[in-house]
Design a protein around this motif. Structure first.
Motif, mmCIF file in Angstrom:
data_model
loop_
_atom_site.group_PDB
_atom_site.id
_atom_site.type_symbol
_atom_site.label_atom_id
_atom_site.label_comp_id
_atom_site.label_asym_id
_atom_site.label_seq_id
_atom_site.Cartn_x
_atom_site.Cartn_y
_atom_site.Cartn_z
ATOM 1 N N ALA A 44 0.841 -1.196 0.000
ATOM 2 C CA ALA A 44 0.000 0.000 0.000
ATOM 3 C C ALA A 44 0.879 1.249 0.000
ATOM 4 O O ALA A 44 2.032 1.216 0.450
ATOM 5 C CB ALA A 44 -0.913 0.005 1.221
ATOM 6 N N ASP A 45 0.342 2.352 -0.529
ATOM 7 C CA ASP A 45 1.092 3.612 -0.532
ATOM 8 C C ASP A 45 1.400 4.071 0.889
ATOM 9 O O ASP A 45 2.474 4.578 1.167
ATOM 10 C CB ASP A 45 0.301 4.696 -1.270
ATOM 11 C CG ASP A 45 0.232 4.426 -2.768
ATOM 12 O OD1 ASP A 45 1.090 3.686 -3.296
ATOM 13 O OD2 ASP A 45 -0.696 4.952 -3.414
ATOM 14 N N LEU A 46 0.431 3.919 1.789
ATOM 15 C CA LEU A 46 0.619 4.248 3.189
ATOM 16 C C LEU A 46 0.871 2.946 3.935
ATOM 17 O O LEU A 46 0.015 2.059 3.945
ATOM 18 C CB LEU A 46 -0.623 4.951 3.752
ATOM 19 C CG LEU A 46 -0.589 5.369 5.217
ATOM 20 C CD1 LEU A 46 0.549 6.358 5.467
ATOM 21 C CD2 LEU A 46 -1.914 5.985 5.611
ATOM 22 N N GLU A 81 -1.942 -16.544 -1.587
ATOM 23 C CA GLU A 81 -0.863 -15.571 -1.671
ATOM 24 C C GLU A 81 -1.431 -14.257 -2.166
ATOM 25 O O GLU A 81 -2.545 -14.216 -2.699
ATOM 26 C CB GLU A 81 0.258 -16.060 -2.579
ATOM 27 C CG GLU A 81 -0.171 -16.389 -3.987
ATOM 28 C CD GLU A 81 0.923 -17.077 -4.782
ATOM 29 O OE1 GLU A 81 2.054 -17.181 -4.298
ATOM 30 O OE2 GLU A 81 0.630 -17.508 -5.900
ATOM 31 N N GLY A 82 -0.686 -13.192 -1.985
ATOM 32 C CA GLY A 82 -1.152 -11.895 -2.435
ATOM 33 C C GLY A 82 -0.449 -10.787 -1.696
ATOM 34 O O GLY A 82 0.655 -10.968 -1.167
ATOM 35 N N GLU A 83 -1.106 -9.632 -1.634
ATOM 36 C CA GLU A 83 -0.502 -8.469 -1.009
ATOM 37 C C GLU A 83 -1.594 -7.511 -0.540
ATOM 38 O O GLU A 83 -2.694 -7.526 -1.059
ATOM 39 C CB GLU A 83 0.449 -7.748 -1.969
ATOM 40 C CG GLU A 83 -0.123 -7.442 -3.335
ATOM 41 C CD GLU A 83 -0.102 -8.611 -4.301
ATOM 42 O OE1 GLU A 83 0.766 -9.484 -4.177
ATOM 43 O OE2 GLU A 83 -1.001 -8.680 -5.153
ATOM 44 N N ILE A 84 -1.216 -6.722 0.451
ATOM 45 C CA ILE A 84 -2.080 -5.632 0.908
ATOM 46 C C ILE A 84 -1.846 -4.491 -0.068
ATOM 47 O O ILE A 84 -0.707 -4.039 -0.231
ATOM 48 C CB ILE A 84 -1.748 -5.229 2.351
ATOM 49 C CG1 ILE A 84 -2.019 -6.409 3.293
ATOM 50 C CG2 ILE A 84 -2.551 -3.997 2.768
ATOM 51 C CD1 ILE A 84 -1.486 -6.223 4.692
ATOM 52 N N ILE A 85 -2.892 -4.064 -0.756
ATOM 53 C CA ILE A 85 -2.704 -3.077 -1.822
ATOM 54 C C ILE A 85 -3.244 -1.697 -1.482
ATOM 55 O O ILE A 85 -2.951 -0.738 -2.184
ATOM 56 C CB ILE A 85 -3.305 -3.577 -3.161
ATOM 57 C CG1 ILE A 85 -4.796 -3.893 -3.027
ATOM 58 C CG2 ILE A 85 -2.535 -4.776 -3.673
ATOM 59 C CD1 ILE A 85 -5.485 -4.239 -4.332
ATOM 60 N N ASP A 86 -4.009 -1.589 -0.408
ATOM 61 C CA ASP A 86 -4.531 -0.277 -0.046
ATOM 62 C C ASP A 86 -4.747 -0.207 1.458
ATOM 63 O O ASP A 86 -5.285 -1.139 2.067
ATOM 64 C CB ASP A 86 -5.848 -0.001 -0.781
ATOM 65 C CG ASP A 86 -6.267 1.459 -0.724
ATOM 66 O OD1 ASP A 86 -5.414 2.311 -0.403
ATOM 67 O OD2 ASP A 86 -7.443 1.747 -1.002
ATOM 68 N N TYR A 87 -4.306 0.900 2.037
ATOM 69 C CA TYR A 87 -4.484 1.194 3.460
ATOM 70 C C TYR A 87 -4.667 2.701 3.516
ATOM 71 O O TYR A 87 -3.743 3.455 3.205
ATOM 72 C CB TYR A 87 -3.241 0.761 4.241
ATOM 73 C CG TYR A 87 -3.295 1.100 5.708
ATOM 74 C CD1 TYR A 87 -3.708 0.163 6.639
ATOM 75 C CD2 TYR A 87 -2.908 2.353 6.174
ATOM 76 C CE1 TYR A 87 -3.746 0.463 7.992
ATOM 77 C CE2 TYR A 87 -2.957 2.672 7.521
ATOM 78 C CZ TYR A 87 -3.371 1.717 8.417
ATOM 79 O OH TYR A 87 -3.413 2.021 9.767
ATOM 80 N N ILE A 112 -8.981 -1.063 4.265
ATOM 81 C CA ILE A 112 -7.857 -1.910 3.849
ATOM 82 C C ILE A 112 -8.350 -2.811 2.724
ATOM 83 O O ILE A 112 -9.433 -3.395 2.818
ATOM 84 C CB ILE A 112 -7.318 -2.754 5.016
ATOM 85 C CG1 ILE A 112 -6.821 -1.847 6.146
ATOM 86 C CG2 ILE A 112 -6.200 -3.687 4.538
ATOM 87 C CD1 ILE A 112 -6.347 -2.584 7.389
ATOM 88 N N ARG A 113 -7.538 -2.924 1.672
ATOM 89 C CA ARG A 113 -7.855 -3.815 0.544
ATOM 90 C C ARG A 113 -6.693 -4.785 0.359
ATOM 91 O O ARG A 113 -5.532 -4.389 0.376
ATOM 92 C CB ARG A 113 -8.072 -3.038 -0.742
ATOM 93 C CG ARG A 113 -8.472 -3.958 -1.900
ATOM 94 C CD ARG A 113 -8.666 -3.256 -3.226
ATOM 95 N NE ARG A 113 -9.499 -2.090 -3.086
ATOM 96 C CZ ARG A 113 -9.248 -0.914 -3.681
ATOM 97 N NH1 ARG A 113 -8.204 -0.761 -4.440
ATOM 98 N NH2 ARG A 113 -10.069 0.098 -3.504
#
Length: 172
Positions: A44-46, A81-87, A112-113
């Motif tokens: 995430a950017d943040l 599997e994956g990633e946190i992409i937005d916070y 959170i996404r």
């Protein structure tokens, strides 16, 4: 009379055998024996430190608690599997202009996404890649830290992990 008891016993067995397809968590029979949850990096950017580990463990715990699958570090029949992409935190409602001329937020929302790639090595048609998102609203007078942040993350991750479980195993 004996035939009636025999027929009743046969029908009872038939009806009870049909119940084995469904269990209390909503999952049907699963061919898999093992699962793995790869580390979900925070892209995430943040960046909030530690939420990547918290999410990974929350997903592992949910699957272990709601299935009889064994957690393995690699080579699992089911792979998450994956990633946190937005916070992000956004103001939801504004308050009136104060004596200092500033407009405040009466309520804020933490969102959170998480992007998830699910692979079922036993049943490839179940594979998917999908984003899951949830939010937590809190008072504009509070900062997203300490207890507020912990409660928010717990609530958000409970919902997201349950949605992932439902999509991958419960088929809801």
């Amino acid at each position: 009379m004996k035939k009636i008891y025999s027929l009743f016993a046969f029908l009872s067995l038939f009806m009870l055998s049909g119940c084995s397809v469904y269990n209390f968590t909503g999952t049907g029979p699963i061919d898999a024996k093992t699962f793995q949850v790869n580390f979900f990096h925070n892209n995430a950017d943040l960046v909030e430190p530690g939420i990547d580990r918290t999410f990974t463990l929350a997903l592992q715990d949910l699957i272990m608690n709601q299935t009889n699958l064994n957690l393995v570090p690699n080579g699992g029949d089911l792979v998450y599997e994956g990633e946190i992409i937005d916070y992000r935190t956004t103001p939801m409602t504004a308050t009136a202009v104060g004596s200092n001329g500033e407009v405040g937020a009466a309520q804020n929302r933490l969102t959170i996404r998480v992007n998830v790639r699910f692979t079922n090595k036993k049943k490839e048609k179940d594979d998917f890649e999908k984003s899951f998102e949830f939010y937590y609203d809190f008072s504009g007078q509070q900062l997203p830290s300490g207890t507020v942040l912990n409660d928010a993350i717990k609530t958000i991750f409970e919902r997201i992990t349950q949605d992932i479980f439902n999509e991958s195993l419960a088929k809801w």
